[in-house]
Design an enzyme around this catalytic site. Sequence first.
Site, PDB file in Angstrom:
ATOM      1  N   ASP A 163      24.581  69.966  51.808  1.00  0.00           N
ATOM      2  CA  ASP A 163      24.773  68.562  52.173  1.00  0.00           C
ATOM      3  C   ASP A 163      24.474  68.332  53.663  1.00  0.00           C
ATOM      4  O   ASP A 163      24.267  69.287  54.423  1.00  0.00           O
ATOM      5  CB  ASP A 163      26.228  68.185  51.846  1.00  0.00           C
ATOM      6  CG  ASP A 163      26.356  66.763  51.329  1.00  0.00           C
ATOM      7  OD1 ASP A 163      25.469  65.948  51.605  1.00  0.00           O
ATOM      8  OD2 ASP A 163      27.378  66.481  50.669  1.00  0.00           O
ATOM      9  N   TRP A 197      19.740  63.214  51.742  1.00  0.00           N
ATOM     10  CA  TRP A 197      19.609  61.817  51.256  1.00  0.00           C
ATOM     11  C   TRP A 197      18.306  61.182  51.725  1.00  0.00           C
ATOM     12  O   TRP A 197      18.231  59.969  51.962  1.00  0.00           O
ATOM     13  CB  TRP A 197      20.805  60.976  51.699  1.00  0.00           C
ATOM     14  CG  TRP A 197      22.086  61.739  51.776  1.00  0.00           C
ATOM     15  CD1 TRP A 197      22.701  62.353  50.722  1.00  0.00           C
ATOM     16  CD2 TRP A 197      22.879  62.001  52.936  1.00  0.00           C
ATOM     17  NE1 TRP A 197      23.833  62.978  51.167  1.00  0.00           N
ATOM     18  CE2 TRP A 197      23.976  62.777  52.515  1.00  0.00           C
ATOM     19  CE3 TRP A 197      22.775  61.649  54.278  1.00  0.00           C
ATOM     20  CZ2 TRP A 197      24.961  63.215  53.387  1.00  0.00           C
ATOM     21  CZ3 TRP A 197      23.752  62.079  55.157  1.00  0.00           C
ATOM     22  CH2 TRP A 197      24.832  62.851  54.716  1.00  0.00           C
ATOM     23  N   GLY A 198      17.280  61.988  51.923  1.00  0.00           N
ATOM     24  CA  GLY A 198      15.984  61.459  52.370  1.00  0.00           C
ATOM     25  C   GLY A 198      15.830  61.491  53.882  1.00  0.00           C
ATOM     26  O   GLY A 198      14.729  61.305  54.401  1.00  0.00           O
ATOM     27  N   GLU A 199      16.934  61.737  54.599  1.00  0.00           N
ATOM     28  CA  GLU A 199      16.831  61.784  56.057  1.00  0.00           C
ATOM     29  C   GLU A 199      15.905  62.914  56.484  1.00  0.00           C
ATOM     30  O   GLU A 199      16.006  64.029  55.958  1.00  0.00           O
ATOM     31  CB  GLU A 199      18.228  62.013  56.637  1.00  0.00           C
ATOM     32  CG  GLU A 199      18.492  61.128  57.837  1.00  0.00           C
ATOM     33  CD  GLU A 199      19.898  61.343  58.374  1.00  0.00           C
ATOM     34  OE1 GLU A 199      20.847  60.902  57.697  1.00  0.00           O
ATOM     35  OE2 GLU A 199      20.017  61.944  59.451  1.00  0.00           O
ATOM     36  N   ASP A 218      23.535  58.383  47.802  1.00  0.00           N
ATOM     37  CA  ASP A 218      24.251  58.702  46.561  1.00  0.00           C
ATOM     38  C   ASP A 218      24.022  57.625  45.498  1.00  0.00           C
ATOM     39  O   ASP A 218      24.025  56.427  45.790  1.00  0.00           O
ATOM     40  CB  ASP A 218      25.748  58.846  46.833  1.00  0.00           C
ATOM     41  CG  ASP A 218      26.051  60.129  47.585  1.00  0.00           C
ATOM     42  OD1 ASP A 218      25.100  60.859  47.931  1.00  0.00           O
ATOM     43  OD2 ASP A 218      27.243  60.394  47.828  1.00  0.00           O
TER      44      ASP A 218
END
Length: 521
Positions: A163, A197-199, A218
């Site tokens: 994460d 998350w695409g960052e 999410d």
Amino acid sequence: MTKLPRIVTAVFMGLLLLVGFGRGEDPAAKLRSDQDGLALTPPMGWYPWNEFGQEPQNEKLIKETVEGLVRSGMKEAGYTYIGPDEGICFSRDASGKLTPNLARYPSGLRGLGDYVHQQGLKYALYTDAGTRTCSKAMPGTKGHEFEDMKAFAEWRADYLKVDWCNTTGQTPDSTYPKLRDAQLAAGRPLVFSLCSWGEGQPWKWAASVGHLWRTTGDICGPGKASWTAAMKNVEANEKLSASAGPGHWNDPDMMITGMSGLSEAQNRSLFSLWCMMASPLMAGNDLRSMTESTINILTNREAIGINQDPLGIQGRIVRKDGAAEIWAGKRLFDGSQAVLVFNPGEAPAQVQVTPGDAGFEESASLYARDLWRHQTSGPRAGSIRVTVAPKDVALLRISETSSFPLPPIIVADSYRVVFHASGNSAQKLAQAITVKNNGSSELPLWTVSPGLPAWLSVTVTPSGKTQTFSNKVSVAGLGRGHYHAVVKADNREPISGLPMSALYYDVDLEVSGAAGGPANR
Ligand code: GLA
């Protein structure tokens, strides 16, 4: 039409390997999966977060979910990876070492992994690239990369989600490669899942780092399935189709199919979209208590066959017709094509799917298989007309022939073999695991990689679609202690000739008492 593209694909992929990734040394120039053969089709499994959040993530939940996964037929349909998410699994002790939370996981994290392996499933764990996990309930890997990756290897993780919370001052494209190096140094091959998350736009650089990367935020908060949020994830993920392929997948998050608040049509649509986008099929619902309808959707092997296709192409929207979207561009291993007509609108949609939409000559005479009705029609020239209810789909497989073979679905009875040898009276020194293919074809014989320790030998024998891996140990000359080996085997899909995801399992040998006597089998 069917033969030529297969040959062209094989040559093209061969060239890619030689020219693009074959130069050797620089790990950043190689696909991660070139080294380990993992996740050559999108990973399938289950993670607890969407339904449960942190509570009640514990050993009991994971074990009950394993039972649900097996009982429902999901294991036979190919779902494999399972384990806790941010489930308060471990803390860091004063010496910096990760220690399992025994109050929640009484068997320890290794013990839980052993249980999962013995059910013929693979073990998934979770961590974070920053200082703490998102709720701050668990330590992150920052500053402890190598020792933490060693812990995950010792706990025998086969899949690790990393994460991106609490990462102030860090960047994904420098942090994740460091974690990759630490994980490779730990020596246990596993599926490496980036969750930023695409960052940092991982689809641009992470194929050499991990096997999949989240492309979006999410899909829902714990227990709160949202159709709107899911649609946003689909929209963002759809644009990235060029970045996906065998061993490197766009991940629009775990699924919400089967969570409360969604209609049967919505569940079917979401699952079909995940299949069409070659997205990881990580279920996120409660597998202990599913409706028949949810089970039928999650275990539809014909739809799963689209997702698990060895060519690994991510489908995309090729055309819109009113509110309806026509998804295509997903050629499959046998020369057939997947087409999805999705109707996100409020009224029924009538759509003509042309042979051209599906990637064929307009004059082609074609068979169409409806993967939800399980019916084949054709051959016919011209368009295929479908009527799709609001929020529903038609998922089709279109072919010049009337056969629709399923790609391999590999199911093992166990991923762990344990031997106990007591002094000179070693008892059971040969044990087998069986690996079967629930796809259409008989597979070539699995090839076991060289490099096994001297005390272990493995032979593979076929019987129809099942192959038996016989493991024999010889304890002669071994001192007392614990011995461990990971067996790796490779195979190829017989129709396309493409490599299949490598198969790994653990062998443990416990020698107690004096050095073992001669092997008795
Ligand atoms: C992030 C991830 C989720 C889940 C939670 C746990 O939000 O994207 O999938 O792992 O963290 O806190």
